[in-house]
Design a protein around this motif. Sequence first.
Motif, PDB file in Angstrom:
ATOM      1  N   ALA A   1      -3.064  26.184  22.217  1.00  0.00           N
ATOM      2  CA  ALA A   1      -1.923  25.433  21.684  1.00  0.00           C
ATOM      3  C   ALA A   1      -1.639  25.830  20.237  1.00  0.00           C
ATOM      4  CB  ALA A   1      -2.180  23.933  21.790  1.00  0.00           C
ATOM      5  N   ALA A   2      -2.695  26.040  19.451  1.00  0.00           N
ATOM      6  CA  ALA A   2      -2.524  26.451  18.056  1.00  0.00           C
ATOM      7  C   ALA A   2      -1.882  27.835  17.987  1.00  0.00           C
ATOM      8  CB  ALA A   2      -3.862  26.441  17.331  1.00  0.00           C
ATOM      9  N   LEU A   3      -2.326  28.737  18.832  1.00  0.00           N
ATOM     10  CA  LEU A   3      -1.763  30.081  18.853  1.00  0.00           C
ATOM     11  C   LEU A   3      -0.294  30.048  19.287  1.00  0.00           C
ATOM     12  CD1 LEU A   3      -2.214  33.079  18.413  1.00  0.00           C
ATOM     13  CD2 LEU A   3      -3.032  33.229  20.779  1.00  0.00           C
ATOM     14  N   ALA A   4       0.024  29.205  20.254  1.00  0.00           N
ATOM     15  CA  ALA A   4       1.423  29.072  20.694  1.00  0.00           C
ATOM     16  C   ALA A   4       2.298  28.546  19.555  1.00  0.00           C
ATOM     17  CB  ALA A   4       1.511  28.157  21.911  1.00  0.00           C
ATOM     18  N   ALA A   5       1.794  27.556  18.830  1.00  0.00           N
ATOM     19  CA  ALA A   5       2.541  27.015  17.689  1.00  0.00           C
ATOM     20  C   ALA A   5       2.722  28.093  16.621  1.00  0.00           C
ATOM     21  CB  ALA A   5       1.826  25.796  17.116  1.00  0.00           C
ATOM     22  N   TYR A   6       1.653  28.854  16.363  1.00  0.00           N
ATOM     23  CA  TYR A   6       1.742  29.945  15.386  1.00  0.00           C
ATOM     24  C   TYR A   6       2.823  30.949  15.805  1.00  0.00           C
ATOM     25  CZ  TYR A   6       0.898  34.475  13.324  1.00  0.00           C
ATOM     26  OH  TYR A   6       1.090  35.685  12.713  1.00  0.00           O
ATOM     27  N   ARG A   7       2.826  31.334  17.068  1.00  0.00           N
ATOM     28  CA  ARG A   7       3.807  32.323  17.539  1.00  0.00           C
ATOM     29  C   ARG A   7       5.241  31.805  17.382  1.00  0.00           C
ATOM     30  NH1 ARG A   7       0.267  34.242  22.692  1.00  0.00           N
ATOM     31  NH2 ARG A   7      -0.949  35.803  21.586  1.00  0.00           N
ATOM     32  N   GLU A   8       5.434  30.530  17.673  1.00  0.00           N
ATOM     33  CA  GLU A   8       6.764  29.936  17.476  1.00  0.00           C
ATOM     34  C   GLU A   8       7.117  29.930  15.988  1.00  0.00           C
ATOM     35  OE1 GLU A   8       7.423  26.165  19.471  1.00  0.00           O
ATOM     36  OE2 GLU A   8       6.053  26.772  21.071  1.00  0.00           O
ATOM     37  N   GLY A   9       6.128  29.616  15.156  1.00  0.00           N
ATOM     38  CA  GLY A   9       6.343  29.631  13.711  1.00  0.00           C
ATOM     39  C   GLY A   9       6.675  31.024  13.209  1.00  0.00           C
ATOM     40  N   LYS A  10       5.976  32.017  13.708  1.00  0.00           N
ATOM     41  CA  LYS A  10       6.218  33.415  13.315  1.00  0.00           C
ATOM     42  C   LYS A  10       7.622  33.843  13.706  1.00  0.00           C
ATOM     43  CE  LYS A  10       4.882  37.847  12.491  1.00  0.00           C
ATOM     44  NZ  LYS A  10       6.137  38.454  12.136  1.00  0.00           N
ATOM     45  N   GLN A  11       8.028  33.451  14.911  1.00  0.00           N
ATOM     46  CA  GLN A  11       9.377  33.780  15.371  1.00  0.00           C
ATOM     47  C   GLN A  11      10.419  33.118  14.464  1.00  0.00           C
ATOM     48  OE1 GLN A  11      10.316  32.449  19.365  1.00  0.00           O
ATOM     49  NE2 GLN A  11      11.832  34.050  19.618  1.00  0.00           N
ATOM     50  N   SER A  12      10.221  31.864  14.134  1.00  0.00           N
ATOM     51  CA  SER A  12      11.145  31.150  13.246  1.00  0.00           C
ATOM     52  C   SER A  12      11.156  31.783  11.860  1.00  0.00           C
ATOM     53  CB  SER A  12      10.755  29.677  13.143  1.00  0.00           C
ATOM     54  OG  SER A  12      10.877  29.055  14.400  1.00  0.00           O
ATOM     55  N   TYR A  13       9.974  32.150  11.361  1.00  0.00           N
ATOM     56  CA  TYR A  13       9.867  32.791  10.052  1.00  0.00           C
ATOM     57  C   TYR A  13      10.655  34.096  10.040  1.00  0.00           C
ATOM     58  CZ  TYR A  13       7.600  34.446   5.750  1.00  0.00           C
ATOM     59  OH  TYR A  13       7.346  34.900   4.484  1.00  0.00           O
ATOM     60  N   ASP A  14      10.482  34.895  11.075  1.00  0.00           N
ATOM     61  CA  ASP A  14      11.192  36.170  11.163  1.00  0.00           C
ATOM     62  C   ASP A  14      12.704  35.977  11.231  1.00  0.00           C
ATOM     63  OD1 ASP A  14       8.763  37.508  11.080  1.00  0.00           O
ATOM     64  OD2 ASP A  14       8.687  37.853  13.255  1.00  0.00           O
ATOM     65  N   LEU A  15      13.132  34.839  11.791  1.00  0.00           N
ATOM     66  CA  LEU A  15      14.564  34.520  11.863  1.00  0.00           C
ATOM     67  C   LEU A  15      15.050  33.798  10.608  1.00  0.00           C
ATOM     68  CD1 LEU A  15      14.726  33.321  15.587  1.00  0.00           C
ATOM     69  CD2 LEU A  15      15.644  35.460  14.638  1.00  0.00           C
TER      70      LEU A  15
ATOM     71  N   THR B   1      12.181  26.121   7.689  1.00  0.00           N
ATOM     72  CA  THR B   1      11.863  24.721   7.951  1.00  0.00           C
ATOM     73  C   THR B   1      11.135  24.585   9.288  1.00  0.00           C
ATOM     74  OG1 THR B   1      13.787  24.018   6.673  1.00  0.00           O
ATOM     75  CG2 THR B   1      12.832  22.406   8.172  1.00  0.00           C
ATOM     76  N   THR B   2      11.641  25.228  10.322  1.00  0.00           N
ATOM     77  CA  THR B   2      10.966  25.204  11.628  1.00  0.00           C
ATOM     78  C   THR B   2       9.631  25.927  11.550  1.00  0.00           C
ATOM     79  OG1 THR B   2      13.088  25.094  12.772  1.00  0.00           O
ATOM     80  CG2 THR B   2      11.180  25.797  14.077  1.00  0.00           C
ATOM     81  N   ALA B   3       9.592  27.045  10.848  1.00  0.00           N
ATOM     82  CA  ALA B   3       8.336  27.789  10.696  1.00  0.00           C
ATOM     83  C   ALA B   3       7.277  26.909  10.034  1.00  0.00           C
ATOM     84  CB  ALA B   3       8.563  29.050   9.871  1.00  0.00           C
ATOM     85  N   ARG B   4       7.667  26.157   9.011  1.00  0.00           N
ATOM     86  CA  ARG B   4       6.726  25.262   8.332  1.00  0.00           C
ATOM     87  C   ARG B   4       6.170  24.228   9.307  1.00  0.00           C
ATOM     88  NH1 ARG B   4       9.539  21.297   5.406  1.00  0.00           N
ATOM     89  NH2 ARG B   4       9.078  20.085   7.224  1.00  0.00           N
ATOM     90  N   LYS B   5       7.020  23.680  10.129  1.00  0.00           N
ATOM     91  CA  LYS B   5       6.568  22.676  11.101  1.00  0.00           C
ATOM     92  C   LYS B   5       5.596  23.292  12.105  1.00  0.00           C
ATOM     93  CE  LYS B   5      10.759  19.953  10.667  1.00  0.00           C
ATOM     94  NZ  LYS B   5      12.050  19.634  11.256  1.00  0.00           N
ATOM     95  N   LYS B   6       5.909  24.472  12.593  1.00  0.00           N
ATOM     96  CA  LYS B   6       5.058  25.123  13.604  1.00  0.00           C
ATOM     97  C   LYS B   6       3.728  25.577  13.008  1.00  0.00           C
ATOM     98  CE  LYS B   6       7.588  24.427  17.090  1.00  0.00           C
ATOM     99  NZ  LYS B   6       7.079  23.580  18.189  1.00  0.00           N
TER     100      LYS B   6
END
Length: 160
Positions: A38-52, A56-61
Amino acid sequence: MRRATALILLSLFLGFLPPAVSAQQAEQEQTNASTASAALAAYREGKQSYDLKDYTTARKKFGEAARLEPANPRWQYNLGLTYRKLNNFQAARQAFMLARELDPSYKQAEIDEKLQSMGFDPSASASSQPPSRNSEKPGEDRLSQPLIVDRPASTLQDEP
């Protein structure tokens, strides 16, 4: 009945049967694996948001990943990068210092460079750090400011 008990004891003694604790250990390992996943999934979503550039979403993830696995310096480091993009240098410093505390060798040079670029002394301890020159605006009381600030991102370039 005595014979069955004796066979079980002999099997345990010789290592043929796993101990009774293994079911509990297996359950704990499954829980740990689920949390790590679950932590890795959240990180991946955060990384995707960061790259985009959706910081704000990256910080949450990244915060979610850090909450799930608080001992993982990678999550704290990426949280620091994101806070830096959001111009919340105090929160970025706290995340970088926590990553350093969790694993002093993790991205040591990168953390030092980022702390310096925000006006912090990389060799000072977390508790002795003064606010950076960019942490507060003139005339503002920094104690009244929230730690998490969502503002337009700066032009700093980082890769989580």
